[in-house]
Scaffold this active site. Structure first.
Site, PDB file in Angstrom:
ATOM      1  N   ARG A 272      49.502  38.977  28.127  1.00  0.00           N
ATOM      2  CA  ARG A 272      48.792  39.601  29.227  1.00  0.00           C
ATOM      3  C   ARG A 272      49.697  39.456  30.448  1.00  0.00           C
ATOM      4  NH1 ARG A 272      46.677  37.801  34.468  1.00  0.00           N
ATOM      5  NH2 ARG A 272      44.764  38.917  34.901  1.00  0.00           N
ATOM      6  N   ASP A 274      50.459  39.482  34.140  1.00  0.00           N
ATOM      7  CA  ASP A 274      49.692  39.293  35.361  1.00  0.00           C
ATOM      8  C   ASP A 274      50.111  40.290  36.444  1.00  0.00           C
ATOM      9  OD1 ASP A 274      47.910  37.658  37.145  1.00  0.00           O
ATOM     10  OD2 ASP A 274      49.808  37.343  38.180  1.00  0.00           O
ATOM     11  N   GLU A 311      47.625  43.546  33.587  1.00  0.00           N
ATOM     12  CA  GLU A 311      46.604  43.462  34.616  1.00  0.00           C
ATOM     13  C   GLU A 311      47.097  44.299  35.787  1.00  0.00           C
ATOM     14  OE1 GLU A 311      44.463  40.662  37.934  1.00  0.00           O
ATOM     15  OE2 GLU A 311      46.450  40.200  37.184  1.00  0.00           O
ATOM     16  N   HIS A 404      38.547  34.797  34.824  1.00  0.00           N
ATOM     17  CA  HIS A 404      38.993  33.747  35.750  1.00  0.00           C
ATOM     18  C   HIS A 404      39.092  34.268  37.180  1.00  0.00           C
ATOM     19  CE1 HIS A 404      42.975  35.647  35.177  1.00  0.00           C
ATOM     20  NE2 HIS A 404      43.246  35.144  36.358  1.00  0.00           N
TER      21      HIS A 404
END
Length: 630
Positions: A272, A274, A311, A404
């Site tokens: 993933r 960021d 993301e 989160h």
């Protein structure tokens, strides 16, 4: 101590860092283009001058090195001595933290998952966790003990928040500075390797969150080694990485090698990426495209496809379109519109970016198309936002009702249970797990964890500590939260963020976990999998939505998004329909099922709906040849 003569690394592993061979010969290679000389300080062996190589590389081979040997590099410029000896920028292991020496790590391992070839993205049900707060011990080994519980829940992939070496023992991981080293307080690379093997034994894929848009400030030594940072761009978190300036070819190699390390040496299934909107790159061949190509080639070589999920807050479908259609070739993207629309509908919050999601139709757009904003005007941004993405497969969009960021970036780390009624939590889960997209759960969500998940750090620099505190306050200004947020540096902030698994024994929490388990079981059925590629969502009235999955229709989901009772009639697609799941059932700690599961429904459904309620209906039998969808 005088330098010891050493061999160059010709015909030895050409990788960066310390590369240990079976015969105890260890090659050391580092990129330091501005250094006139690089010396290796190897504890127990002495000091060695590395031989210069083209394009700013320096390398040597040392005999008789064992795993765990500590070392540093000392850089010298033409003007004389440089900074004190530094850790290796591609160190795999920092047993004493970011300020200590690097340690030689042997990546050779008799893996027990040799038959593992991964899972297709369409089968992923992600469970995001933070290693330090997932268990009382806060280690990979302790996390292994919880994996069977996640399998019973129905999870298929575990997503770990960043574990690249960060300062101290408490951190979200986005302040990492040793990008190749696995956090020592979690168990280091050996612990991560055991965790990955344990996941694969249980059929769980492993996704790792990596940060390629910036590095943390404390313990960051990359600027001493080379032009890793751009002088032209800044990110909200510090200097941008140099992906398009002088020296950027080697910087790109550094980050692509990092991705390969996690995927090849440690058997991670996917990354993933960021905040890719913080990767500023104006080159004709963007870094993200180059990374996607490298990872695709790795998958072709190994027969095990690895996955890249970005993301991004841009709602840009080019991230996940294939190169032949003008895209960058990533596999998926976090799609926050779904979260925001659900959050506003169930909590009524409209401050900050939530003000863009007051229109309930945006939830239907997010369900149908992945992005709710696909080019229309955003009041929060004061400009048009996004682009159409209806041509992309639903599994490309990762959606959630908690993660989160959406919890921890609130002033007090409030989870959904602190903001909504218990019934609303079941509605949120129902919307998430019947959506056609790839769902992500945040640790503890499945049983309604009530403890906050706050932002926490354990920096050693007092000035940095104060800067972080001030930055958090500025970040919350648009939400008009008036109270003082918890101190990120306080140990109490970290301790309050640990899961409390004892809650699972209480009636509501056990019922909520049963609700999640049943929804996930439904999601894995052939009927759901076949139906998810065709979805239509309509607002029957402002608070009542109806989601139809499949063409011809196979599954219908009706939800009351408000806390008020509604009486309405839902026109059902042709066929005979039975209740599969009723959120109000006592089995899920509700007040009692609204619909009789033994009855068959057709044509229409007259409902007296309690507040915050959701029901899933499934079509029974097949349609007659002459029937069509209504």
């Amino acid at each position: 101590m005088a330098d010891v003569p050493v061999e160059r690394t010709k015909n030895v592993d050409e990788g960066l860092g310390a590369r240990l061979g079976a015969d105890g010969r260890c090659s050391f290679r580092v990129w330091a283009p501005a250094a006139s000389r690089v010396r290796l300080q190897l504890e127990g062996h002495g000091s060695f001058t590395l031989a210069p190589e083209p394009r700013g590389y320096h390398a040597c081979v040392v005999e008789g090195v064992a795993e765990g040997a500590r070392y540093r590099f000392a850089l010298e410029s033409s003007k004389g001595e440089g900074p004190e000896a530094l850790p290796d920028p591609v160190s795999r292991w920092q047993p004493e933290g970011v300020h200590g020496p690097s340690a030689v790590f042997d990546p050779r391992h008799a893996w027990t998952d040799r038959d593992w070839t991964g899972l297709p993205l369409s089968d992923w049900i992600l469970y995001e966790l933070h290693v330090g707060t997932f268990t009382r011990e806060g280690t990979f080994d302790a996390a292994i003990e919880q994996l069977d519980r996640l399998v019973r829940l129905g999870v298929t992939a575990v997503e770990i928040m960043p574990v690249a070496q960060f300062p101290g023992a408490r951190n979200w991981g986005y302040d990492g500075v040793g990008l190749f080293a696995t956090q020592n307080s979690y168990g280091g690379p050996h612990g991560l390797r055991r965790f990955v093997e344990a996941c694969h034994r249980r059929g769980l894929a492993v996704v790792l969150d990596v940060v390629y848009n910036h590095l943390g400030p404390e313990g960051n030594v990359l600027h001493h080694y080379g032009p890793y940072f751009s002088g032209a761009y800044q990110t909200p978190w510090g200097p941008a990485i140099n992906f398009d300036g002088p020296g950027s070819d080697e910087v790109r190699r550094f980050f692509i090698d990092n991705a390969r390390m996690w995927l090849e040496e440690l058997h991670i299934d996917g990354l993933r990426l960021d905040a890719v909107h913080g990767i500023i790159d104006t080159s004709p061949h963007p870094f993200l495209a180059q990374l996607a190509e490298a990872v695709a080639m790795l998958g072709e070589r190994s027969g095990w496809k690895r996955v890249l999920i970005a993301e991004s807050d841009t709602n840009d479908p080019r991230l996940i379109r294939p190169p032949e259609r003008g895209g960058l070739g990533l596999d998926g993207v976090w799609a926050d519109d779904f979260h925001h629309a659900v959050h506003v509908a169930l909590t009524g919050e409209t401050k900050g970016y939530y003000r863009d999601y007051e229109d309930r139709r945006l939830l239907c757009r997010a369900i149908e198309q992945g992005f709710a904003y696909s080019g229309q005007f955003s009041r929060h941004r004061e400009r048009s936002h996004g682009a159409p993405a209806h041509d992309l497969a639903p599994e490309c969009f990762v959606v959630c009702v908690q993660n989160h960021d959406q919890i921890g970036n609130r002033a007090f780390g409030d989870r959904l249970p602190a903001l909504t009624a218990p019934e609303a939590q079941r509605v949120a889960a129902g919307l998430l797990l019947t959506s056609p997209h790839t769902p992500l759960l945040f640790m503890g969500e499945e049983y309604g964890e009530t403890r906050p998940f706050s932002y926490f750090t354990s920096h050693g620099d007092p000035e940095l500590v104060e800067a972080v505190r001030a930055g958090r306050k500025r970040e919350f200004s648009s939400f008009e939260w008036s109270q003082e947020p918890p101190d990120p540096q306080a140990i109490e902030t970290f301790e309050r963020s640990r899961l409390d698994l004892r809650l699972r024994r209480e009636r509501f929490h056990a019922g909520l976990e049963a609700w999640y388990t049943q929804l996930l079981a439904l999601r894995k059925t052939p009927t759901f999998q076949a139906a998810r590629n065709a979805s239509r969502c309509v607002l029957v009235e402002p608070a009542v939505s109806c989601l139809v999955l499949g063409r011809p229709a196979e599954i219908v989901v009706v939800a009351n998004l408000s806390g008020d009772r509604h009486q309405t009639t839902i026109a059902l697609p042709a066929g005979a329909w039975s209740v599969v799941l009723d959120a109000a059932s006592q089995a899920f700690a509700g007040e009692g099922a609204v619909l009789d599961s033994s009855r068959t429904h057709a044509e229409s459904l007259a409902l007296s709906m309690p507040g915050h309620w959701l029901v899933v209906l499934q079509r029974q039998g097949g349609l007659d040849r002459g029937d069509t969808e209504r």
